[in-house]
Design an enzyme around this catalytic site. Structure first.
Site, PDB file in Angstrom:
ATOM      1  N   GLY A 127     -11.932 -19.930  45.590  1.00 36.57           N
ATOM      2  CA  GLY A 127     -13.311 -20.077  46.032  1.00 36.57           C
ATOM      3  C   GLY A 127     -13.695 -21.514  46.343  1.00 36.57           C
ATOM      4  O   GLY A 127     -14.680 -21.763  47.045  1.00 36.57           O
ATOM      5  N   SER A 128     -12.923 -22.471  45.846  1.00 33.73           N
ATOM      6  CA  SER A 128     -13.219 -23.880  46.138  1.00 33.73           C
ATOM      7  C   SER A 128     -12.553 -24.346  47.421  1.00 33.73           C
ATOM      8  O   SER A 128     -12.903 -25.402  47.945  1.00 33.73           O
ATOM      9  CB  SER A 128     -12.767 -24.776  44.981  1.00 33.73           C
ATOM     10  OG  SER A 128     -13.608 -24.584  43.875  1.00 33.73           O
ATOM     11  N   SER A 152     -12.991 -28.763  43.259  1.00 35.67           N
ATOM     12  CA  SER A 152     -12.728 -27.747  42.231  1.00 35.67           C
ATOM     13  C   SER A 152     -14.051 -27.471  41.542  1.00 35.67           C
ATOM     14  O   SER A 152     -14.601 -28.363  40.889  1.00 35.67           O
ATOM     15  CB  SER A 152     -11.707 -28.245  41.212  1.00 35.67           C
ATOM     16  OG  SER A 152     -11.692 -27.365  40.104  1.00 35.67           O
ATOM     17  N   SER A 207     -14.801 -25.782  38.883  1.00 33.92           N
ATOM     18  CA  SER A 207     -14.747 -26.041  37.435  1.00 33.92           C
ATOM     19  C   SER A 207     -14.369 -27.489  37.150  1.00 33.92           C
ATOM     20  O   SER A 207     -14.687 -28.024  36.094  1.00 33.92           O
ATOM     21  CB  SER A 207     -13.712 -25.117  36.783  1.00 33.92           C
ATOM     22  OG  SER A 207     -12.428 -25.408  37.331  1.00 33.92           O
ATOM     23  N   THR A 236      -8.956 -27.201  37.734  1.00 33.27           N
ATOM     24  CA  THR A 236      -7.859 -26.415  38.311  1.00 33.27           C
ATOM     25  C   THR A 236      -6.631 -27.297  38.510  1.00 33.27           C
ATOM     26  O   THR A 236      -6.703 -28.342  39.171  1.00 33.27           O
ATOM     27  CB  THR A 236      -8.332 -25.768  39.629  1.00 33.27           C
ATOM     28  OG1 THR A 236      -9.407 -24.887  39.286  1.00 33.27           O
ATOM     29  CG2 THR A 236      -7.239 -24.989  40.319  1.00 33.27           C
ATOM     30  N   ARG A 280     -16.634 -18.768  43.438  1.00 32.03           N
ATOM     31  CA  ARG A 280     -16.729 -18.141  44.767  1.00 32.03           C
ATOM     32  C   ARG A 280     -18.167 -17.990  45.234  1.00 32.03           C
ATOM     33  O   ARG A 280     -18.421 -17.785  46.416  1.00 32.03           O
ATOM     34  CB  ARG A 280     -16.022 -16.782  44.762  1.00 32.03           C
ATOM     35  CG  ARG A 280     -16.579 -15.762  43.778  1.00 32.03           C
ATOM     36  CD  ARG A 280     -15.627 -14.590  43.669  1.00 32.03           C
ATOM     37  NE  ARG A 280     -16.071 -13.507  42.781  1.00 32.03           N
ATOM     38  CZ  ARG A 280     -15.994 -13.530  41.462  1.00 32.03           C
ATOM     39  NH1 ARG A 280     -15.523 -14.594  40.844  1.00 32.03           N
ATOM     40  NH2 ARG A 280     -16.383 -12.478  40.742  1.00 32.03           N
ATOM     41  N   GLU A 289     -11.777 -10.005  44.126  1.00 33.71           N
ATOM     42  CA  GLU A 289     -12.409 -10.505  42.902  1.00 33.71           C
ATOM     43  C   GLU A 289     -13.644  -9.694  42.487  1.00 33.71           C
ATOM     44  O   GLU A 289     -13.869  -9.473  41.307  1.00 33.71           O
ATOM     45  CB  GLU A 289     -12.777 -11.986  43.051  1.00 33.71           C
ATOM     46  CG  GLU A 289     -11.538 -12.867  43.171  1.00 33.71           C
ATOM     47  CD  GLU A 289     -11.867 -14.349  43.308  1.00 33.71           C
ATOM     48  OE1 GLU A 289     -12.562 -14.889  42.440  1.00 33.71           O
ATOM     49  OE2 GLU A 289     -11.432 -14.971  44.297  1.00 33.71           O
ATOM     50  N   HIS A 296       2.049  -9.270  67.455  1.00 35.21           N
ATOM     51  CA  HIS A 296       3.450  -9.598  67.712  1.00 35.21           C
ATOM     52  C   HIS A 296       4.345  -9.210  66.554  1.00 35.21           C
ATOM     53  O   HIS A 296       5.513  -9.578  66.522  1.00 35.21           O
ATOM     54  CB  HIS A 296       3.572 -11.095  68.013  1.00 35.21           C
ATOM     55  CG  HIS A 296       2.763 -11.485  69.218  1.00 35.21           C
ATOM     56  ND1 HIS A 296       3.264 -11.427  70.498  1.00 35.21           N
ATOM     57  CD2 HIS A 296       1.456 -11.848  69.337  1.00 35.21           C
ATOM     58  CE1 HIS A 296       2.308 -11.775  71.352  1.00 35.21           C
ATOM     59  NE2 HIS A 296       1.203 -12.032  70.663  1.00 35.21           N
ATOM     60  N   LYS A 336      -4.943 -18.676  33.747  1.00 33.29           N
ATOM     61  CA  LYS A 336      -5.202 -20.105  33.539  1.00 33.29           C
ATOM     62  C   LYS A 336      -4.995 -20.463  32.061  1.00 33.29           C
ATOM     63  O   LYS A 336      -4.447 -21.511  31.743  1.00 33.29           O
ATOM     64  CB  LYS A 336      -6.616 -20.463  33.992  1.00 33.29           C
ATOM     65  CG  LYS A 336      -6.768 -20.484  35.518  1.00 33.29           C
ATOM     66  CD  LYS A 336      -8.161 -20.926  35.953  1.00 33.29           C
ATOM     67  CE  LYS A 336      -8.281 -20.953  37.468  1.00 33.29           C
ATOM     68  NZ  LYS A 336      -9.582 -21.345  37.972  1.00 33.29           N
TER      69      LYS A 336
HETATM   70  C1  F6R Z   1     -13.550 -17.532  40.878  1.00 34.99           C
HETATM   71  C2  F6R Z   1     -12.843 -17.909  42.092  1.00 34.99           C
HETATM   72  C3  F6R Z   1     -11.463 -18.511  41.987  1.00 34.99           C
HETATM   73  C4  F6R Z   1     -11.544 -20.032  41.713  1.00 34.99           C
HETATM   74  C5  F6R Z   1     -10.138 -20.626  41.620  1.00 34.99           C
HETATM   75  C6  F6R Z   1     -10.127 -22.137  41.495  1.00 34.99           C
HETATM   76  O1  F6R Z   1     -14.895 -17.196  41.191  1.00 34.99           O
HETATM   77  O2  F6R Z   1     -13.346 -17.717  43.158  1.00 34.99           O
HETATM   78  O3  F6R Z   1     -10.810 -18.252  43.205  1.00 34.99           O
HETATM   79  O4  F6R Z   1     -12.268 -20.661  42.734  1.00 34.99           O
HETATM   80  O5  F6R Z   1      -9.453 -20.073  40.524  1.00 34.99           O
HETATM   81  O6  F6R Z   1     -10.961 -22.564  40.469  1.00 34.99           O
HETATM   82  P1  F6R Z   1     -12.018 -23.736  40.762  1.00 34.99           P
HETATM   83  O7  F6R Z   1     -12.832 -23.261  41.898  1.00 34.99           O
HETATM   84  O8  F6R Z   1     -12.775 -23.887  39.500  1.00 34.99           O
HETATM   85  O9  F6R Z   1     -11.193 -24.944  41.098  1.00 34.99           O
END
Ligand code: F6R
Length: 353
Positions: A57-58, A99, A101, A104, A151, A237, A253, A346
C-alpha cells in the site's frame, strides 16, 4: 446479495470501519497538500532520475505517479519493491522512501542502499524507524496521519510523492490536479455508498458479480496498469480473496492463449476490463476484440473511468475498486480491515533477526 443493503449486517462485520476509511479518500488530497506546504521541504538540486522505494500500500502511489508522469516528465521514474535500489542511483537521484508504518524491512534496506549511493532522500512515514532516522539525520520528512491501514492512505501518499517530484523538478500544477481528483471522487461517493441500493449501486453490482468467482482485472493501457494492481491488492486484502491482474496489449501475446484450461477456473472467473475513458482507437478496438475472445469462456465486463484529467480518471477507477473490494468482503463474510497473514509474516521475519 440483499446483505449489501443490510446496514446492520454491514456495520457489525466492518468492525474497524473500513467503509468510512474508503469514503474518506477525497479528503486526503487537500489535507496532504496542506501538510506538504507546511513541511516547507528544500529539495533544490540537479536530478537525473527518481526512485520511489516502498512495498504494498505504500508503493502504489509511486506507480500512480509514474503513470501520470509517463508522457510529460523529463526524467525516468522507477518504483522499487525490494531491498536494493538500481545501480543507476547516484547523487543526482531523488529517492522517495515510503513506508506507512516506517518499519518495513525492504523499504528500510532500499533507503540505506540509496543513501550509500549518495541519493537525495525524502522520507514518508507515519512513524517507526524511517521517521526516527529521517529526523536524526535531518532528512526531508513528510508525516502521514497515524492509525490507518497503510492501503487506506493512498490519497495522502500519492499526493506527497507527486508534490515532492514536482518540487524537486520545479514542475508546478500537480496540486491543482489533485484538487480536481478530490472533486470527482466527492461527486461519485453517494452512488457508491451503503445508502445507494444494490439495484443502483455500481460497486455493489460488481461485487455481486465477483462473489464465488476468481476475479481477473485487465488493464486496457499503460495508464490503468497500477489501477488493475490496486484492484487486485484491495480484493486480496479487504475481501481476503485471490485475484489476478494483467495488462493489454501484452496479455494479447500470451495470457489470452491460456483461457480455457483449467476449464473449471475459466468458467469460475469474472473478468473486469478497466477503460480510462480516453483510449486511442487502436486500444479501443483491442479491448473490444480481446473481450469478445475471453467472453467465449468467461464472464467479462468493462468499467469506464469518470473525470477528465489523467489523475482523476485513475482515482475514479480506484475509488470504485476500493468500494467493490469492501462489498465483496461483506459478501464473503469477512472483516475487511485485518490482514493477519501480513502481520504474522512480518512478526516471524522480525523474530528471525
Ligand atoms: C496494509 C497494506 C500492506 C502494507 C505493506 C508495507 O494495509 O496495504 O500492503 O502497505 O505491508 O507496509 P508499510 O506500508 O507500513 O511500509
Amino acid at each position: 446479495m440483499e446483505r449489501l443493503d443490510d446496514r446492520k449486517y454491514i456495520t457489525k462485520l466492518d468492525k474497524a470501519k473500513m467503509r468510512m476509511l474508503i469514503g474518506g479518500l477525497p479528503g486526503q488530497f487537500s489535507a496532504a497538500g496542506k501538510s506538504f506546504q507546511e513541511a516547507n521541504l528544500s529539495l533544490r538540486g540537479r536530478y537525473t532520475s527518481v526512485v520511489v522505494a516502498g512495498m504494498g500500500g505504500s508503493a502504489i502511489g509511486g506507480d500512480l505517479a509514474c503513470a501520470r508522469l509517463y508522457s510529460d516528465f523529463p526524467a525516468p521514474i522507477s518504483v522499487v519493491r525490494g531491498y536494493e535500489v538500481p545501480s543507476f542511483v547516484t547523487k543526482n537521484t531523488l529517492l522517495i522512501a515510503v513506508s506507512y508504518s516506517g518499519n518495513t524491512e525492504e523499504t528500510l534496506s532500499a533507503f540505506q542502499d540509496g543513501k550509500k549511493r549518495g541519493a537525495r532522500v525524502v522520507c514518508i512515514a507515519s512513524g517507526g524507524s524511517l521517521m526516527e532516522m529521517a529526523k536524526s539525520e535531518s532528512l526531508p520528512f513528510l508525516t502521514v496521519p497515524e492509525g490507518l491501514p497503510p492501503r487506506c492512505a493512498i490519497g495522502a501518499l500519492t499526493t506527497y510523492i507527486l508534490l515532492s517530484i514536482g518540487l524537486a523538478f520545479q514542475v508546478p500544477g500537480y496540486a491543482a490536479e489533485l484538487e480536481d481528483v478530490a472533486d470527482v471522487l466527492k461527486n461519485m461517493r453517494s452512488a457508491l455508498e451503503l445508502d445507494s441500493p444494490l439495484k443502483e449501486n455500481p460497486a455493489k453490482k460488481i461485487a455481486g458479480n465477483l462473489v464465488h468467482k476468481l476475479p481477473f482485472v485487465y488493464s486496457s493501457c499503460r495508464m490503468t496498469d497500477p489501477v488493475a494492481k490496486r484492484w487486485s491488492t484491495q480484493i486480496n486484502e479487504n475481501a481476503k480473496s485471490l485475484c489476478h491482474y494483467s495488462n493489454l496489449p501484452e496479455l494479447d501475446h500470451n495470457e489470452i492463449v491460456g483461457w480455457g484450461i483449467p476449464r473449471e477456473v475459466s468458467y469460475a472467473s469474472h473478468v473486469l476490463f478497466l477503460d480510462p475513458g480516453n483510449l486511442s482507437d487502436k486500444l479501443k478496438r483491442r479491448l473490444k476484440v480481446t473481450k469478445e475472445i475471453v467472453s467465449q469462456v468467461a464472464e467479462a465486463e468493462t468499467l469506464t473511468a469518470g473525470g477528465t484529467g489523467d489523475l482523476a480518471r485513475l482515482f475514479s477507477l480506484i475509488f470504485l475498486g476500493d468500494y467493490v473490494s469492501f462489498y465483496l468482503a461483506m459478501l464473503n463474510g469477512v472483516d475487511p480491515t485485518p490482514v493477519e497473514r501480513i502481520d504474522l509474516l512480518k512478526t516471524k521475519l522480525r523474530e528471525g533477526q
